[in-house]
Every structure is written in C-alpha cells, then in structure tokens.
Design a protein around this motif. Structure first.
Motif, PDB file in Angstrom:
ATOM      1  N   SER A  33       0.851  -1.188   0.000  1.00 59.01           N
ATOM      2  CA  SER A  33       0.000   0.000   0.000  1.00 59.01           C
ATOM      3  C   SER A  33       0.884   1.235   0.000  1.00 59.01           C
ATOM      4  O   SER A  33       2.092   1.162   0.260  1.00 59.01           O
ATOM      5  CB  SER A  33      -0.928   0.009   1.222  1.00 59.01           C
ATOM      6  N   ILE A  34       0.258   2.349  -0.311  1.00 61.24           N
ATOM      7  CA  ILE A  34       0.955   3.629  -0.246  1.00 61.24           C
ATOM      8  C   ILE A  34       0.002   4.645   0.376  1.00 61.24           C
ATOM      9  O   ILE A  34      -1.151   4.763  -0.021  1.00 61.24           O
ATOM     10  CB  ILE A  34       1.494   4.066  -1.634  1.00 61.24           C
ATOM     11  N   LEU A  35       0.503   5.320   1.401  1.00 57.48           N
ATOM     12  CA  LEU A  35      -0.262   6.329   2.115  1.00 57.48           C
ATOM     13  C   LEU A  35       0.035   7.679   1.482  1.00 57.48           C
ATOM     14  O   LEU A  35       1.212   8.053   1.343  1.00 57.48           O
ATOM     15  CB  LEU A  35       0.119   6.323   3.599  1.00 57.48           C
ATOM     16  N   LEU A  36      -1.020   8.390   1.096  1.00 55.22           N
ATOM     17  CA  LEU A  36      -0.816   9.679   0.430  1.00 55.22           C
ATOM     18  C   LEU A  36      -1.850  10.694   0.875  1.00 55.22           C
ATOM     19  O   LEU A  36      -2.866  10.351   1.483  1.00 55.22           O
ATOM     20  CB  LEU A  36      -0.815   9.490  -1.089  1.00 55.22           C
ATOM     21  N   ASN A  37      -1.561  11.942   0.580  1.00 52.70           N
ATOM     22  CA  ASN A  37      -2.423  13.015   1.083  1.00 52.70           C
ATOM     23  C   ASN A  37      -3.651  13.232   0.199  1.00 52.70           C
ATOM     24  O   ASN A  37      -3.796  12.637  -0.867  1.00 52.70           O
ATOM     25  CB  ASN A  37      -1.623  14.311   1.265  1.00 52.70           C
ATOM     26  N   GLU A  38      -4.516  14.113   0.655  1.00 54.47           N
ATOM     27  CA  GLU A  38      -5.786  14.395  -0.033  1.00 54.47           C
ATOM     28  C   GLU A  38      -5.560  14.948  -1.439  1.00 54.47           C
ATOM     29  O   GLU A  38      -6.262  14.573  -2.381  1.00 54.47           O
ATOM     30  CB  GLU A  38      -6.608  15.394   0.801  1.00 54.47           C
ATOM     31  N   GLU A  39      -4.577  15.814  -1.596  1.00 57.19           N
ATOM     32  CA  GLU A  39      -4.317  16.413  -2.907  1.00 57.19           C
ATOM     33  C   GLU A  39      -3.942  15.350  -3.941  1.00 57.19           C
ATOM     34  O   GLU A  39      -4.466  15.345  -5.062  1.00 57.19           O
ATOM     35  CB  GLU A  39      -3.201  17.458  -2.802  1.00 57.19           C
ATOM     36  N   ILE A  40      -3.060  14.452  -3.559  1.00 52.01           N
ATOM     37  CA  ILE A  40      -2.665  13.389  -4.499  1.00 52.01           C
ATOM     38  C   ILE A  40      -3.853  12.475  -4.783  1.00 52.01           C
ATOM     39  O   ILE A  40      -4.082  12.098  -5.939  1.00 52.01           O
ATOM     40  CB  ILE A  40      -1.464  12.591  -3.962  1.00 52.01           C
ATOM     41  N   TYR A  41      -4.608  12.131  -3.748  1.00 51.49           N
ATOM     42  CA  TYR A  41      -5.795  11.296  -3.937  1.00 51.49           C
ATOM     43  C   TYR A  41      -6.731  11.926  -4.968  1.00 51.49           C
ATOM     44  O   TYR A  41      -7.204  11.254  -5.890  1.00 51.49           O
ATOM     45  CB  TYR A  41      -6.508  11.084  -2.600  1.00 51.49           C
ATOM     46  N   GLU A  42      -7.012  13.206  -4.808  1.00 49.81           N
ATOM     47  CA  GLU A  42      -7.915  13.910  -5.733  1.00 49.81           C
ATOM     48  C   GLU A  42      -7.354  13.910  -7.151  1.00 49.81           C
ATOM     49  O   GLU A  42      -8.082  13.687  -8.122  1.00 49.81           O
ATOM     50  CB  GLU A  42      -8.164  15.345  -5.260  1.00 49.81           C
ATOM     51  N   LYS A  43      -6.062  14.146  -7.286  1.00 52.49           N
ATOM     52  CA  LYS A  43      -5.445  14.183  -8.622  1.00 52.49           C
ATOM     53  C   LYS A  43      -5.462  12.800  -9.280  1.00 52.49           C
ATOM     54  O   LYS A  43      -5.715  12.690 -10.478  1.00 52.49           O
ATOM     55  CB  LYS A  43      -4.023  14.730  -8.543  1.00 52.49           C
ATOM     56  N   ILE A  44      -5.206  11.763  -8.501  1.00 50.00           N
ATOM     57  CA  ILE A  44      -5.232  10.407  -9.074  1.00 50.00           C
ATOM     58  C   ILE A  44      -6.655  10.029  -9.475  1.00 50.00           C
ATOM     59  O   ILE A  44      -6.883   9.569 -10.604  1.00 50.00           O
ATOM     60  CB  ILE A  44      -4.661   9.362  -8.089  1.00 50.00           C
ATOM     61  N   THR A  45      -7.603  10.212  -8.574  1.00 53.92           N
ATOM     62  CA  THR A  45      -8.974   9.753  -8.849  1.00 53.92           C
ATOM     63  C   THR A  45      -9.662  10.588  -9.920  1.00 53.92           C
ATOM     64  O   THR A  45     -10.611  10.111 -10.551  1.00 53.92           O
ATOM     65  CB  THR A  45      -9.824   9.726  -7.555  1.00 53.92           C
ATOM     66  N   ASN A  46      -9.196  11.800 -10.147  1.00 51.35           N
ATOM     67  CA  ASN A  46      -9.759  12.642 -11.202  1.00 51.35           C
ATOM     68  C   ASN A  46      -8.868  12.695 -12.444  1.00 51.35           C
ATOM     69  O   ASN A  46      -9.087  13.523 -13.325  1.00 51.35           O
ATOM     70  CB  ASN A  46     -10.020  14.056 -10.667  1.00 51.35           C
ATOM     71  N   ASN A  47      -7.862  11.815 -12.478  1.00 56.14           N
ATOM     72  CA  ASN A  47      -6.925  11.718 -13.603  1.00 56.14           C
ATOM     73  C   ASN A  47      -6.322  13.086 -13.957  1.00 56.14           C
ATOM     74  O   ASN A  47      -6.292  13.490 -15.120  1.00 56.14           O
ATOM     75  CB  ASN A  47      -7.589  11.076 -14.822  1.00 56.14           C
ATOM     76  N   LYS A  48      -5.812  13.784 -12.936  1.00 60.16           N
ATOM     77  CA  LYS A  48      -5.247  15.123 -13.114  1.00 60.16           C
ATOM     78  C   LYS A  48      -3.741  15.176 -12.868  1.00 60.16           C
ATOM     79  O   LYS A  48      -3.172  16.260 -12.806  1.00 60.16           O
ATOM     80  CB  LYS A  48      -5.936  16.120 -12.168  1.00 60.16           C
ATOM     81  N   MET A  49      -3.088  14.021 -12.726  1.00 62.14           N
ATOM     82  CA  MET A  49      -1.634  14.028 -12.553  1.00 62.14           C
ATOM     83  C   MET A  49      -0.984  14.328 -13.901  1.00 62.14           C
ATOM     84  O   MET A  49      -1.392  13.779 -14.927  1.00 62.14           O
ATOM     85  CB  MET A  49      -1.138  12.684 -12.011  1.00 62.14           C
ATOM     86  N   LYS A  50       0.026  15.186 -13.884  1.00 61.26           N
ATOM     87  CA  LYS A  50       0.664  15.604 -15.134  1.00 61.26           C
ATOM     88  C   LYS A  50       1.327  14.455 -15.882  1.00 61.26           C
ATOM     89  O   LYS A  50       1.433  14.477 -17.109  1.00 61.26           O
ATOM     90  CB  LYS A  50       1.682  16.711 -14.857  1.00 61.26           C
ATOM     91  N   LYS A  51       1.761  13.418 -15.161  1.00 65.97           N
ATOM     92  CA  LYS A  51       2.435  12.291 -15.811  1.00 65.97           C
ATOM     93  C   LYS A  51       1.461  11.296 -16.425  1.00 65.97           C
ATOM     94  O   LYS A  51       1.884  10.344 -17.068  1.00 65.97           O
ATOM     95  CB  LYS A  51       3.356  11.568 -14.827  1.00 65.97           C
ATOM     96  N   GLY A  52       0.159  11.457 -16.183  1.00 65.57           N
ATOM     97  CA  GLY A  52      -0.820  10.568 -16.795  1.00 65.57           C
ATOM     98  C   GLY A  52      -1.634   9.783 -15.788  1.00 65.57           C
ATOM     99  O   GLY A  52      -1.683  10.121 -14.604  1.00 65.57           O
ATOM    100  N   ASP A  53      -2.266   8.723 -16.270  1.00 60.13           N
ATOM    101  CA  ASP A  53      -3.141   7.874 -15.465  1.00 60.13           C
ATOM    102  C   ASP A  53      -2.283   7.017 -14.532  1.00 60.13           C
ATOM    103  O   ASP A  53      -1.708   6.014 -14.939  1.00 60.13           O
ATOM    104  CB  ASP A  53      -3.982   6.996 -16.393  1.00 60.13           C
ATOM    105  N   VAL A  54      -2.199   7.416 -13.286  1.00 61.31           N
ATOM    106  CA  VAL A  54      -1.299   6.792 -12.311  1.00 61.31           C
ATOM    107  C   VAL A  54      -1.595   5.307 -12.130  1.00 61.31           C
ATOM    108  O   VAL A  54      -0.679   4.480 -12.152  1.00 61.31           O
ATOM    109  CB  VAL A  54      -1.367   7.535 -10.952  1.00 61.31           C
TER     110      VAL A  54
END
Length: 167
Positions: A33-54
């Motif tokens: 598992s990987i523990l991450l903050n709210e901002e990263i969670y939101e970016k991953i689940t909304n496909n908003k990470m600059k590197k693509g679909d995590v």
C-alpha cells in the motif's frame, strides 16, 4: 526448523535445484500500500496528474515487474507465468488516503510465484510514488506482505492472518 537451501557446501549463495520437483499449479497473492495526502488522492482519482493515469501505469509496471522478477532477485528461477492481475482499493485514514495494491500471480511449474507477486506490488507502489512525488514526497509505502500461496508439494498452502494495521 527448516533448513536454508540457498547455500552451497562452502556457505556461498546458490540457486536451488528444482529439477526433481513436480510441476503443480501455483498461485500467490501479495499486498502493499501507499499512504498519500488528499491532494494526491484527488489528482489520481480525477486523472489530473501531469504524468498521466497513475493507476494504469502502476498496473502495467506491476505486471512487467512480475514478469521480470528473476532479473532483479538473484536466486529466483525464471518461470513461465500463466497469469498476473493487479488490483487497487482506496481506504480513508484520518486526513490521508491509503491505496491498497494487490497482485495475484499464477504458474504451472516446479517453484512458487511468491516473489513474483511481491515484486509486482512493490513495483506498482514505487510507480505511484514516482508519478506523484512532484506533488508530495512524504508518501509512505508499506507494509508489503504475502497474503496467500497455494500449490506445491513440499510446503503447505499459506494464508496470512491480516491484522487491522495491515488492512
């Protein structure tokens, strides 16, 4: 107590001889598992990470790592995988989110696939970290462990008793 089999008569590392072991269907399930903050969670689940679909990239990385385990773990036998599956599950923990990663590996052969499943979840977690580190480097990976294994003749099937901190 079981004898360690990865040492030769000189006490040096060796690859275990499995030539006399029968082929059986073998499976292994591992989890990380990987523990991450709210901002990263939101970016991953909304496909908003600059590197693509995590999660898509992490899934492919986990499968590739599973297929290449013997290239990075010195005493692992190269095996013919019959199947690999990576799945993800989100859990909320206080102000953070935990992404659970589970890999199932399957083969028909003379040795198990525990290391392949463990390598798969490790690579998937590392890929999530790599793709999100620009947002926050404070992510925490782990714990990583074998959930279960089946098949084989010399050792019994294994089922881990998971406690609350590992869920």
């Amino acid at each position: 107590m079981k004898e360690l089999t990865h040492f030769n008569e000189e006490g040096r590392a060796k690859m275990v001889d499995i030539s006399q072991k029968p082929e059986t269907v073998r499976t292994a399930v591992a989890q990380s598992s990987i523990l991450l903050n709210e901002e990263i969670y939101e970016k991953i689940t909304n496909n908003k990470m600059k590197k693509g679909d995590v999660l898509a990239v992490a899934q492919v990385a986990g499968i590739m790592a599973c297929k290449n385990t013997s290239n990075i773990i010195p005493m692992c036998h190269p095996i013919s995988l019959q199947g690999v599956n990576i799945s993800f599950n989100w859990l909320k923990e206080d102000d953070n989110h935990r992404l659970q990663i589970q890999a199932t590996a399957k083969t028909k052969g003379s040795t198990g696939v525990e290391m392949e499943a463990l390598t798969a979840v490790s690579a998937a977690a590392l890929t999530v970290y790599d793709m999100c580190k620009a947002v926050d480097k404070g992510m925490i990976i782990g714990p990583t462990f074998l959930v279960e294994k089946t098949g084989g003749v010399s050792s019994p099937d294994y089922q881990r008793q998971i406690n609350q901190t590992e869920e």
